[in-house]
Structures are given as C-alpha cells and as structure tokens.
Scaffold this active site. Structure first.
Site, PDB file in Angstrom:
ATOM      1  N   SER A 148       0.992  -1.022  -0.053  1.00 54.88           N
ATOM      2  CA  SER A 148       0.041   0.035   0.000  1.00 54.88           C
ATOM      3  C   SER A 148       0.752   1.109  -0.078  1.00 54.88           C
ATOM      4  O   SER A 148       0.281   2.161  -0.204  1.00 54.88           O
ATOM      5  CB  SER A 148      -0.852  -0.069   1.446  1.00 54.88           C
ATOM      6  OG  SER A 148      -0.130  -0.243   2.434  1.00 54.88           O
ATOM      7  N   ASP A 159      -1.688   5.951  11.456  1.00 52.12           N
ATOM      8  CA  ASP A 159      -1.034   4.549  11.633  1.00 52.12           C
ATOM      9  C   ASP A 159       0.591   4.671  11.774  1.00 52.12           C
ATOM     10  O   ASP A 159       1.141   3.751  12.128  1.00 52.12           O
ATOM     11  CB  ASP A 159      -1.607   3.555  10.804  1.00 52.12           C
ATOM     12  CG  ASP A 159      -1.104   4.099   9.284  1.00 52.12           C
ATOM     13  OD1 ASP A 159      -0.597   4.864   9.019  1.00 52.12           O
ATOM     14  OD2 ASP A 159      -1.585   3.206   8.340  1.00 52.12           O
ATOM     15  N   HIS A 204       1.131   4.753   6.308  1.00 53.82           N
ATOM     16  CA  HIS A 204       0.757   5.459   5.017  1.00 53.82           C
ATOM     17  C   HIS A 204       0.777   6.683   5.120  1.00 53.82           C
ATOM     18  O   HIS A 204       0.893   7.582   5.995  1.00 53.82           O
ATOM     19  CB  HIS A 204      -0.676   4.955   4.982  1.00 53.82           C
ATOM     20  CG  HIS A 204      -1.008   3.471   4.928  1.00 53.82           C
ATOM     21  ND1 HIS A 204      -1.400   2.629   6.125  1.00 53.82           N
ATOM     22  CD2 HIS A 204      -0.743   2.828   3.841  1.00 53.82           C
ATOM     23  CE1 HIS A 204      -1.618   1.377   5.740  1.00 53.82           C
ATOM     24  NE2 HIS A 204      -1.064   1.347   4.573  1.00 53.82           N
TER      25      HIS A 204
END
Length: 602
Positions: free
Chosen positions: A454, A576, A579
C-alpha cells in the site's frame, strides 16, 4: 556410630531460594527491554520462556513435596491458592486500564472487549489465535493487555497439570520413568512448533499456542521430578561446589547471549531454539535450587530480590503503561526520557500492587489491612501516589508525542491499518491507462517496474506523473513471499522492465533466503532498487537489517533508504505511522526518482 550425612534426604525440608528471585528479575527486565524496543534486547521475549520453565519446576516441586510429606495432594486448595495469588493483581490492572480507556478512548475499549473477557477466563492466547490477532504483525494502536496471553498459558497449566501429574505418579511411581514420560511430551510439543511454523511467515500461531509452548513448562516439571529442591544436600565436596557454580555462571552467560542476539523472526527460534533455551534455563535452575551453590549470593542480592519478588506485578503493569504512554506515530530516535518515565511508573505500580493487593490477599489480611490503612490516614497518601502515576503517564505521552494524528482516509491509495481485514486492491499504472500523457516524455518511465504494497500505492500518482510509462503493481497487505509470483506474472505479460523497484516489508518480516532467491531470479535485470521501510512495529529493524545486508551481496542491487530519509518527519504520515499523506507520498516518490535518475544506467 557416626551420623550418616545422607539420612536427611528422607526428611524433606522446604526452603526459600533467593537465587530464583534473581532469575525472575533477569527475565522480567529482559521482557521490559524488549517491549521498549531496545536494539540490544531483541531477544527479550525469551524472558517469558524462562518464566515458563520456572513455573513448571516450582509448581511440580511443590506438588511432589506435598505428595511426599502429606501422602496426598489437595488439588482444590492448590487451585484456590493460585487464584488468590494471580487473579487479584490482574483484576486491578484490567480495571485501571479499562478506566483509563473509558476516559481517553472509549472506542478502543469497545474494540478490546473480547481481549478483556478472554483474559479474565485465562483463554486469551486461544482467543488471539482464533481471531488471527498477530503478536508481531498488526497495524493500529497495540492492545495494552496484549501480553496476557502468557498468563493464560500458565493458568491453563495450573489447572490441568496437577491432575496429569497425580495420574502419572500412580502409573509411574519411579522418578526416572516419570521424567522420561514428561520429557517425551515436551519434545512432542517442540516438534509440533517446528512442524506448524512456516518460515518467513507470521509466527503468532506457534508463539501463542499452549500446545506449542508447553515444552518449556514440561522441561521445568521434568527437572523437578529428578532434582527436587527439598531432597538436595548441602554436603558436597569443594570441587563439586566449584563445578556447580561454574555451570551456573556459564548458563546465565548463555542466557544473556541469547537475549542479546536472538530475534523473534529467526526461523531457528521456532525449530529448536525455544527448546534449546528451555534446556539451558533448566540447567541454571538446577544450580540455583541446590543449597551448595554460591551464585545465590549474587542473584539473591537485595535489588534483584526486590524485583524478582515483584516480577509478576512488573510483568502485568509494564506493558499497558508502555503502550498507553507511547505515541502511535513516532519517527524520532528512542526517547530515553520517556522510557525512564515508563519504567518508573511500572515499578511504582508494581510496588503498590504487591504491597496493598497481592500480599494482603495471599495472606488473608486484605480487609484488616484496608481498615488500618483508613485509620492511619495513609489512604490519602496512596491516592496522591496514584495521581503522581497518572501525571507521569501523561508526561511520558506528551514528552515525544506529536499532535493528534490524522486518520487514514478511505481511498484506494491509502488503505486500512489492518492488511488482514482489508479488501485487497491492486493498481497497475502504465502509459496505456493515460493516453493524454503519452507524449514525447513517456519514455522517461519506460523499462521501469515497481512492485510493492500500500505504500507504493500512496506514491503511485506522483511516480506516474514524473516517470510516465513505468509499471506500478501495488497490493494492500502484500508480503515478500508473494513477490516472486508477481514478478513472474509481469514477465509473462511483457511488463517486467530492466529496472525493478521492490518496496516490501511494511506488512511483516521475511527471511533472508526468500529475498536472496528473489534477487537471484532477477540477475539479468539491469538494476534493482530495494527500499527500506518505516513502520512503527517490531519487525521494522529486522526488515531493514535484512535489506541492508543482502543489498551489498548483489552487484545490480541499490538500496534506497526511506527509513533514514523519513526520520523525524511525523508530518509525512497518517495516524497509523505507515501510510503517507499527499506531501509524504510526493516526498517518497521524489526519493525514488532521484535515486533512479542519479543511476548511471538511467
């Protein structure tokens, strides 16, 4: 006639062994250092294994002593004593954590409901297994009670083992035969761990499992059968005493080496490593319980004895204090001030729990002690201490905490924090997808292929803009073990360029053989770029160490150090800590582009 010095062997004498307090202290301090993410204690998780061996020895030693001296064993009384010893302190901690979360983060408390309930019934380890909760590879805020899985294993042992041992004493009254049966079960458990474990994958299943962790407890139990503390004699020769001490010193040194050099992702740890540690621990225990040993003077010194007696309290309190007072996003170096505050708070809470809850309840003086506390007016002083602890926690959180982190948006390029529970999204960007940009500049990205997770998806729009024509294949939750299949698929489609970017390691660790095999299959590639990771999880350092070490072994491999480039840059990340915000994704893309354009082969 001279008195036979061995006659006392028929008269069991139970004694307190202060050397074991020192071993407990070493174990709990190793666990605390591990949870503080200190690089020199990456094997601190082995402290739990030492506790398991100790528990197996002491409980079995106690049962055999009562069996011998009282011609029987009152199992219900044993269970009640264990409950009075362990449950009150844990209830106190769980209540305090629940109240803290109720005030500061109610949604987090709701999410942890199953963790609290399973911990109360001592089945937390199986709850984590069946709900696929990783001890090593998870995103989002860590559970402040995520360490209680080990207490569940111990309590399950306390319930089942007395029954099994009593049956064993009836079927195999000879100590040697009983020991062999117990060791056989221990080796079956160790074999189960080795068989179930899959190299290069998350080891949480074998780490949590009662079936796979029972070997340590059983090795301690086997030692108690053949080496009971109450049958050992102090009448040994000087040479035997010296040999005993040398063996103990060597064993303790080996434990320190394993704590310093072991990593939770080492394949060898789950294929005999835990068994090896348990056997060394058993040797150390055998020395420390012998009345002739002189190591007891060192390990039984007042500081280690104080910590050892409160090791249970320290274990249950240190982890929630660390978790609740640590910032979620932290790209700075380790804050030793914050660590000092966390350790101080842990010791204070452990001392209070031991003095006012554990010992009074264990001795049956809790209510009388509470009344005398109220009469003496010391209750207000105790309340003041609790307030001071709360202030310390706030200071520890504030010391290095950043402003409230932004949540990760629900967009394909910025995925959910938990890769296991997210929908697997894939992005393949090329010049065919954007004909408007297929101009004379489209050749800039031709022949460049990037695969990743990601994080590469976050940077994809900026990479595609600066290097139109490059191929980007990102997938949420992707692991290094899947990279080979991805590259093979791109090769079959004719999309594998001569320059390959590999961005993997965000979602978990991989072993070196996996990466070496992957790079060996790409020897014909002109240039390969490996990117270090920035992820506030335990596997970050292991992933980056592997990348740095292996990158130097291949001539066509270049390392792009995102970890160093993003140091002290919390502003680049969402809540988090993994990201990337748009400015972070742009910065990430520029780092890759600069590395590619500076390459002489570009």
């Amino acid at each position: 006639m001279n008195e036979n010095p061995n006659l006392h062997l028929n008269q069991p004498i139970k004694r307190y062994m202060t050397g074991l307090d020192g071993l407990r202290a070493i174990s709990v301090l190793a666990v605390i250092a591990y949870h503080l993410h200190l690089r020199w204690a990456e094997g601190g998780l082995l402290g739990v294994e030492i506790f398991f061996v100790l528990s197996g020895y002491l409980i079995t030693d106690q049962i055999l002593y009562e069996w011998r001296t009282r011609n029987g064993f009152f199992i219900v009384r044993f269970w009640i004593k264990r409950m009075r010893r362990l449950l009150p302190a844990m209830l106190f901690m769980l209540t305090a954590v629940a109240l803290w979360l109720l005030i500061t983060d109610f949604s987090r408390l709701q999410a942890l409901e199953g963790h609290f309930v399973s911990s109360l019934f001592y089945v937390n380890n199986w709850y984590l297994i069946f709900h696929h909760v990783s001890y090593f590879e998870s995103f989002g805020p860590a559970s402040p009670i995520g360490h209680l899985w080990s207490l569940s294993i111990e309590e399950q042992f306390y319930v089942i083992w007395p029954l099994v041992l009593l049956i064993g004493l009836c079927l195999a009254p000879r100590r040697g035969r009983l020991m062999l049966y117990i060791l056989g079960c221990a080796f079956v458990s160790a074999i189960a761990m080795a068989v179930i474990y899959e190299p290069g994958t998350d080891p949480s299943r074998v780490y949590y499992g009662t079936d796979t962790r029972a070997s340590a407890i059983l090795i301690g139990a086997a030692l108690a059968v053949v080496w009971p503390s109450w049958r050992l004699s102090n009448n040994v020769s000087s040479s035997s005493r010296t040999m005993l001490d040398m063996t103990g010193v060597l064993g303790i040194v080996m434990l320190f080496i394993l704590i310093a050099r072991t990593n939770e992702y080492d394949d060898s740890l789950y294929r005999g490593g835990f068994l090896y540690l348990s056997l060394i621990t058993a040797v150390v225990i055998a020395v420390l319980v012998h009345p002739a040993n002189r190591l007891e003077r060192l390990l039984g010194c007042r500081p280690l004895s104080w910590i050892g007696k409160r090791s249970y309290s320290l274990y249950i309190w240190h982890y929630p204090i660390i978790i609740l007072s640590s910032p979620v996003v932290n790209t700075d170096d380790a804050s030793y001030m914050r660590m000092a505050l966390q350790v101080t708070a842990s010791f204070i809470m452990a001392g209070l729990s031991y003095r006012y809850i554990e010992e009074p309840i264990r001795r049956g003086t809790f209510w009388t002690g509470l009344q005398s506390l109220r009469r003496s007016g010391a209750g207000s002083q105790l309340g003041l201490v609790v307030i001071v602890i709360a202030i310390i926690l706030v200071l520890a959180s504030w010391k290095t905490d950043s402003p409230a982190p932004d949540p990760v948006p629900d967009a394909p390029a910025a995925v959910s924090r938990d890769p296991v529970q997210t929908e697997q999204l894939q992005c393949s960007c090329s010049d065919e997808n954007h004909p408007a940009e297929n101009t004379s500049h489209s050749a800039e990205g031709a022949g460049i292929t990037a695969i990743g997770d990601s994080v590469i998806l976050d940077a994809a729009p900026f990479l595609e803009k600066q290097l139109p024509g490059m191929i980007i294949d990102g997938k949420v939750g992707r692991q290094m073990s899947q990279a080979g299949a991805v590259l093979d698929g791109l090769r079959e489609q004719g999309k594998l360029g001569h320059k390959i970017i590999i961005e993997l390691g965000t979602n978990g660790v991989f072993n070196q053989s996996q990466l070496k095999s992957l790079l060996a299959s790409l020897q014909d590639s002109q240039q390969i770029y490996l990117i270090t990771t920035r992820v506030p999880r335990g596997w970050q350092n292991t992933v980056n160490d592997n990348l740095r070490e292996i990158a130097g072994e291949f001539q066509n491999v270049q390392l792009i150090d995102w970890y160093s480039a993003s140091e002290n840059r919390d502003d680049l990340f969402y809540g988090d800590g993994v990201h990337l915000k748009p400015e972070g994704a742009q910065y990430y893309a520029s780092l890759l582009i600069d590395a590619i354009k500076q390459d002489k082969t570009y």
